[in-house]
Design a protein around this motif. Structure first.
Motif, PDB file in Angstrom:
ATOM      1  N   ASP A  95       0.867  -1.173   0.000  1.00 29.41           N
ATOM      2  CA  ASP A  95       0.000   0.000   0.000  1.00 29.41           C
ATOM      3  C   ASP A  95       0.906   1.225   0.000  1.00 29.41           C
ATOM      4  OD1 ASP A  95      -1.696   2.111   0.501  1.00 29.41           O
ATOM      5  OD2 ASP A  95      -2.670   1.197   2.240  1.00 29.41           O
ATOM      6  N   SER A  97       0.112   4.425  -0.073  1.00 27.66           N
ATOM      7  CA  SER A  97      -0.576   5.671   0.296  1.00 27.66           C
ATOM      8  C   SER A  97      -0.209   6.182   1.686  1.00 27.66           C
ATOM      9  CB  SER A  97      -2.089   5.452   0.238  1.00 27.66           C
ATOM     10  OG  SER A  97      -2.512   4.544   1.249  1.00 27.66           O
ATOM     11  N   LYS A  98       0.814   5.606   2.309  1.00 23.59           N
ATOM     12  CA  LYS A  98       1.062   5.849   3.728  1.00 23.59           C
ATOM     13  C   LYS A  98       2.128   6.891   4.034  1.00 23.59           C
ATOM     14  CE  LYS A  98      -1.826   2.586   4.938  1.00 23.59           C
ATOM     15  NZ  LYS A  98      -3.099   2.899   5.610  1.00 23.59           N
ATOM     16  N   SER A  99       2.797   7.459   3.030  1.00 24.42           N
ATOM     17  CA  SER A  99       3.977   8.255   3.353  1.00 24.42           C
ATOM     18  C   SER A  99       4.222   9.358   2.341  1.00 24.42           C
ATOM     19  CB  SER A  99       5.206   7.337   3.397  1.00 24.42           C
ATOM     20  OG  SER A  99       5.427   6.784   2.112  1.00 24.42           O
ATOM     21  N   PRO A 102       9.305   7.976   2.240  1.00 29.25           N
ATOM     22  CA  PRO A 102       9.447   6.602   2.722  1.00 29.25           C
ATOM     23  C   PRO A 102      10.873   6.078   2.610  1.00 29.25           C
ATOM     24  CG  PRO A 102       8.545   6.590   0.516  1.00 29.25           C
ATOM     25  CD  PRO A 102       8.633   8.029   0.933  1.00 29.25           C
ATOM     26  N   GLN A 126       6.162  10.872  -4.195  1.00 25.03           N
ATOM     27  CA  GLN A 126       6.906  10.671  -2.956  1.00 25.03           C
ATOM     28  C   GLN A 126       8.414  10.676  -3.224  1.00 25.03           C
ATOM     29  OE1 GLN A 126       5.216   7.483  -0.515  1.00 25.03           O
ATOM     30  NE2 GLN A 126       3.316   7.613  -1.668  1.00 25.03           N
ATOM     31  N   TYR A 178       8.007   6.477   6.993  1.00 26.78           N
ATOM     32  CA  TYR A 178       7.392   5.154   6.806  1.00 26.78           C
ATOM     33  C   TYR A 178       8.465   4.263   6.202  1.00 26.78           C
ATOM     34  CZ  TYR A 178       3.343   2.041   6.125  1.00 26.78           C
ATOM     35  OH  TYR A 178       2.430   1.015   6.215  1.00 26.78           O
ATOM     36  N   TYR A 180       9.241   0.394   3.905  1.00 24.28           N
ATOM     37  CA  TYR A 180       8.833  -0.812   3.183  1.00 24.28           C
ATOM     38  C   TYR A 180      10.073  -1.702   3.086  1.00 24.28           C
ATOM     39  CZ  TYR A 180       5.107   2.281   1.439  1.00 24.28           C
ATOM     40  OH  TYR A 180       4.067   3.173   1.322  1.00 24.28           O
ATOM     41  N   THR A 197       9.268   4.079  12.715  1.00 18.37           N
ATOM     42  CA  THR A 197       7.929   4.361  12.202  1.00 18.37           C
ATOM     43  C   THR A 197       7.160   3.080  11.902  1.00 18.37           C
ATOM     44  OG1 THR A 197       8.588   4.325   9.882  1.00 18.37           O
ATOM     45  CG2 THR A 197       8.899   6.407  11.068  1.00 18.37           C
ATOM     46  N   SER A 198       5.939   3.250  11.482  1.00 13.26           N
ATOM     47  CA  SER A 198       5.176   2.126  10.962  1.00 13.26           C
ATOM     48  C   SER A 198       5.739   1.744   9.606  1.00 13.26           C
ATOM     49  CB  SER A 198       3.701   2.508  10.831  1.00 13.26           C
ATOM     50  OG  SER A 198       2.938   1.408  10.360  1.00 13.26           O
ATOM     51  N   GLN A 200       5.747  -1.700   6.292  1.00 12.81           N
ATOM     52  CA  GLN A 200       5.236  -2.934   5.721  1.00 12.81           C
ATOM     53  C   GLN A 200       6.384  -3.881   5.403  1.00 12.81           C
ATOM     54  OE1 GLN A 200       2.489  -2.004   2.421  1.00 12.81           O
ATOM     55  NE2 GLN A 200       2.082  -0.044   3.427  1.00 12.81           N
ATOM     56  N   VAL A 236       1.534  -5.540   7.678  1.00 12.63           N
ATOM     57  CA  VAL A 236       1.831  -4.271   8.335  1.00 12.63           C
ATOM     58  C   VAL A 236       2.562  -4.541   9.653  1.00 12.63           C
ATOM     59  CG1 VAL A 236       0.828  -2.168   9.332  1.00 12.63           C
ATOM     60  CG2 VAL A 236      -0.150  -3.165   7.268  1.00 12.63           C
TER      61      VAL A 236
END
Length: 242
Positions: A95, A97-99, A102, A126, A178, A180, A197-198, A200, A236
């Motif tokens: 996904d 759309s989170k950052s 990143p 981004q 964020y 990945y 951070t959060s 994936q 996640v």
């Protein structure tokens, strides 16, 4: 949604001593997100081989794989013009759309799916920082391709023969919102202890069917059992039980 089709190999070449790049021509409409994978049927082999998608367009799929056993050795010997049976559109993908800024981290054979992810992040406006981790300089691949996308790229080698000496966690920047990542489990555990951070995680797992029927790749999460092939391979951070 996934689909089985026959694809034609247009290119199959070595990038390093045991890492190969294969380009397949055929229907790509069922690939809908970066981080999905395909499942290849090889002659004489009972189980298909799941391989992450490095990149794709409306006519081709690019995969990068490492020769680690009989199946991938057989793949490395296939020539342009040969046909191969593939199931495409597998897995949930990332996904994006989170950052805004990143961090993209790939380790070894976890690098390939991060290429299309980085391309998608940049297309979405981004500004990703990419960290590529390898054991040594002669194992490095796709550094130039990531740079050509316009990403900030940092390479780390465990033996210090190129770039930052150490692991991907030794190359973390100060500012990111964020992350990945895809790579081996020891790298994941190090990242989990280091990131702020959060994010994936895209898991590598042995798969029987590749589309959720056999339950062979199930794992426990905070929200119950999930199948890496169907509910993943991307999970996640907050749902993972380490």
């Amino acid at each position: 949604m996934y689909k089985q089709n026959i694809y034609t190999i247009s290119e199959n070449k070595a990038l390093t001593k045991d890492v190969y790049k294969m380009i397949l021509e055929g229907d790509t409409q069922y690939i809908t997100a970066p981080g999905q994978f395909i499942n290849l049927k090889l002659e004489g082999k009972f189980l298909r081989r799941p391989i992450s998608v490095c990149d794709y367009d409306d006519k081709t799929i690019t995969i990068i794989y490492k020769v680690v056993g009989e199946g991938t050795k057989q793949m490395s010997e296939m020539a342009a013009g040969m046909e191969i049976d593939c199931i495409t559109g597998l897995g949930n993908g990332f996904d994006i759309s989170k950052s805004e800024n990143p961090l993209v981290i790939g380790g070894g054979v976890g690098v390939p799916p991060m290429y299309n992810l980085t391309k998608c992040l940049i297309a979405a406006g981004q500004k990703p920082t990419v960290i590529l981790g390898f054991n040594t300089e002669n194992e490095i691949f796709y550094e130039d391709e990531f740079r050509a996308l316009g990403a900030d790229v940092i390479v780390a080698t465990a033996d210090g023969s190129y770039g930052v000496k150490g692991f991907v966690t030794d190359a973390l920047p100060q500012n990111y919102d964020y992350f990945y990542t895809c790579g081996p489990m020891p790298m994941f555990r190090a990242i989990e202890n280091a990131v702020k951070t959060s994010g994936q995680y895209s898991f590598e797992e042995r798969m029987g069917c590749g589309f959720g029927a056999c339950m062979g790749c199930s794992c426990k999460t905070k929200y119950g059992d999930k199948r890496i092939c169907k509910d993943g391979p991307v999970l996640v951070r907050e749902e993972i039980i380490w």
